[in-house]
Design an enzyme around this catalytic site. Structure first.
Site, mmCIF file in Angstrom:
data_model
loop_
_atom_site.group_PDB
_atom_site.id
_atom_site.type_symbol
_atom_site.label_atom_id
_atom_site.label_comp_id
_atom_site.label_asym_id
_atom_site.label_seq_id
_atom_site.Cartn_x
_atom_site.Cartn_y
_atom_site.Cartn_z
ATOM 1 N N HIS A 1 -22.940 13.485 14.770
ATOM 2 C CA HIS A 1 -22.205 12.814 15.844
ATOM 3 C C HIS A 1 -22.803 13.053 17.224
ATOM 4 O O HIS A 1 -22.377 12.425 18.186
ATOM 5 C CB HIS A 1 -20.729 13.231 15.857
ATOM 6 C CG HIS A 1 -20.496 14.578 16.463
ATOM 7 N ND1 HIS A 1 -20.659 15.724 15.748
ATOM 8 C CD2 HIS A 1 -20.143 14.953 17.711
ATOM 9 C CE1 HIS A 1 -20.397 16.762 16.532
ATOM 10 N NE2 HIS A 1 -20.093 16.326 17.734
HETATM 11 C C1 UD1 Z 1 -16.371 15.257 21.139
HETATM 12 C C2 UD1 Z 1 -16.883 16.474 21.909
HETATM 13 C C3 UD1 Z 1 -17.848 17.274 21.041
HETATM 14 C C4 UD1 Z 1 -17.254 17.595 19.701
HETATM 15 C C5 UD1 Z 1 -16.798 16.288 19.035
HETATM 16 C C6 UD1 Z 1 -16.194 16.514 17.681
HETATM 17 C C7 UD1 Z 1 -17.111 16.198 24.343
HETATM 18 C C8 UD1 Z 1 -18.086 16.026 25.430
HETATM 19 N N1 UD1 Z 1 -17.598 16.079 23.102
HETATM 20 O O1 UD1 Z 1 -17.456 14.381 20.962
HETATM 21 O O2 UD1 Z 1 -18.173 18.473 21.726
HETATM 22 O O3 UD1 Z 1 -18.208 18.243 18.887
HETATM 23 O O4 UD1 Z 1 -15.837 15.670 19.900
HETATM 24 O O5 UD1 Z 1 -15.616 15.383 17.159
HETATM 25 O O6 UD1 Z 1 -15.958 16.460 24.604
HETATM 26 N N2 UD1 Z 1 -13.331 7.906 18.894
HETATM 27 C C9 UD1 Z 1 -12.506 7.228 18.034
HETATM 28 N N3 UD1 Z 1 -11.388 7.872 17.595
HETATM 29 C C10 UD1 Z 1 -11.071 9.133 17.971
HETATM 30 C C11 UD1 Z 1 -11.928 9.802 18.841
HETATM 31 C C12 UD1 Z 1 -13.060 9.185 19.290
HETATM 32 O O7 UD1 Z 1 -12.746 6.096 17.670
HETATM 33 O O8 UD1 Z 1 -10.019 9.655 17.550
HETATM 34 C C13 UD1 Z 1 -14.559 7.251 19.374
HETATM 35 C C14 UD1 Z 1 -14.475 6.950 20.860
HETATM 36 O O9 UD1 Z 1 -14.181 5.599 21.035
HETATM 37 C C15 UD1 Z 1 -15.852 7.291 21.404
HETATM 38 C C16 UD1 Z 1 -16.507 8.094 20.327
HETATM 39 O O10 UD1 Z 1 -15.653 8.125 19.196
HETATM 40 O O11 UD1 Z 1 -16.617 6.165 21.648
HETATM 41 C C17 UD1 Z 1 -16.760 9.489 20.799
HETATM 42 O O12 UD1 Z 1 -15.589 10.176 21.216
HETATM 43 P P1 UD1 Z 1 -15.661 11.212 22.434
HETATM 44 O O13 UD1 Z 1 -14.348 11.859 22.641
HETATM 45 O O14 UD1 Z 1 -16.317 10.555 23.588
HETATM 46 O O15 UD1 Z 1 -16.689 12.315 22.025
HETATM 47 P P2 UD1 Z 1 -17.201 12.848 20.605
HETATM 48 O O16 UD1 Z 1 -18.527 12.263 20.331
HETATM 49 O O17 UD1 Z 1 -16.136 12.740 19.571
#
Ligand code: UD1
Length: 364
Positions: free
Chosen positions: A205
């Protein structure tokens, strides 16, 4: 003593479970749970609350997704009035996600002391957003709870006074040890007709691995070769699921019968899968530590790690994203040449107790 405990994203949830339980056992403490809403899908958030018996958050900021700046700013804007209304004695934050740094900033500016669990962890790679979050949070924190002696050393080198630092161990291991037995009984591998020890587990991820089409294409091609030797179960994080679709890689993935792309799993199903995996390939921080405790060989698809103790003492090997290196190290594991490893110091399931004891000492 009133403590607001902050959670936001998936890796926070397994860390807060043992801490909430331990805090609730002490009537002198009034723990309040706040979810920023950074992760919001049921299988990225709610399932962890259900499985780990985490109380329903009293406050949910409901921020959702956005750019780093947007997400961090939204959390700050929404947390500030809550802090003023709640007037806690402490704010406790975990790990390195955007919610961690955002709430630390707000609390520090409102003169509310901050306790950081998993402090001092460093990859020394400032291109990782999490590294920035770690450095800023540790600079602001008043109590720093570390998972390793290396983390203590990192903090001392950044000029943090020794009296703020407590080596309390790895909080994720508390949850892992409490859940390992019940997780193993779930036999998640059987869902795909796989035998114990007859498969590998993959997670990806990190933006550096999944946001660039060239890197992700190379990884998918390499992992397809691994899957031709050993079935590979791949629970897809939403970020990588979106990128695979955007970059048109889904047909390529579906063409490999051994590559089993599945929905994100809950904690117990994922842990169950880890316990009987022949090996794990990952770019996650937490999974590097979990495999070391379980004694499962782990190849980390990154150039660096914030968990060097898993390299020196555990079962972890850094392989980056170079195909030859990944395939070479995979072969070594299949040939039975994996690292033996031992469980690092104070990764013993007692971390929540140690942390709460230090918090109790703060009562005046
Ligand atoms: C975040 C954390 C990372 C952790 C990871 C574990 C930060 C900077 N990063 O990264 O340290 O290792 O979580 O999962 O805080 N999304 C969904 N559904 C959800 C959550 C996210 O669809 O429930 C999608 C969002 O639209 C986004 C992408 O996943 O585009 C990433 O989510 P985001 O919270 O930005 O960061 P992670 O990559 O999950």
């Amino acid at each position: 003593m009133k403590i607001i405990n902050i959670v936001g994203a998936r890796p926070n949830f397994m860390k807060i479970a043992p801490l909430m339980r331990e805090m609730q056992a002490h009537p002198e403490l009034e723990p309040v749970l706040l979810h920023t809403g950074q992760h919001y899908d049921a299988n990225m958030s709610q399932i962890f609350f259900d499985e780990l018996g985490i109380p329903r958050p009293e406050i949910n900021l409901g921020v959702g997704s956005g750019s780093h700046a947007w997400q961090t700013a939204q959390i700050m804007l929404r947390f500030d009035p809550v802090l003023l209304e709640q007037r806690p004695d402490w704010v406790l934050v975990l790990g390195d996600v955007n919610s961690t740094v955002a709430c630390s900033l707000v609390a520090a500016k409102r003169h509310i002391p901050v306790a950081h669990v998993e402090a001092g962890v460093r990859s020394f790679d400032r291109t990782m957003p999490e590294e920035i979050n770690r450095i800023v949070t540790d600079a602001l924190a008043d109590l720093l709870f570390t998972p390793s002696r290396q983390a203590d050393k990192n903090l001392r080198q950044e000029g943090i006074p020794a009296e703020k630092i407590y080596f309390t161990g790895n909080i994720m291991v508390d949850t892992l040890l409490q859940s390992a037995e019940i997780a193993a009984q779930r036999k998640t591998w059987a869902r795909w007709n796989l035998p114990p020890q007859g498969y590998a587990v993959l997670t990806l991820h990190r933006p550096v691995n999944v946001d660039n089409p060239d890197v992700l294409t190379r990884l998918v091609d390499t992992l397809a070769q691994v899957a031709n030797q050993l079935p590979l179960v791949w629970p897809l994080h939403p970020r990588v699921a979106r990128r695979l679709s955007e970059f048109g890689l889904l047909p390529r993935l579906k063409a490999v019968p051994g590559l089993l792309a599945v929905e994100p799993l809950g904690y117990l199903d994922f842990l169950s899968l880890l316990t009987q995996a022949k090996m794990v390939l990952t770019d996650s921080g937490g999974i590097q530590t979990e495999t070391s405790v379980l004694g499962v060989p782990c190849l980390t698809l990154r150039e660096n790690t914030e968990w060097p103790v898993t390299l020196s003492e555990g079962t972890n090997t850094l392989v980056g994203t170079d195909s030859r290196r990944i395939l070479h190290e995979t072969q070594r594991i299949l040939d039975g040449e994996s690292k033996a490893g031992r469980v690092p110091e104070r990764w013993d399931g007692q971390t929540a107790r140690r942390i709460v004891n230090v918090l109790l000492e703060q009562i005046v």
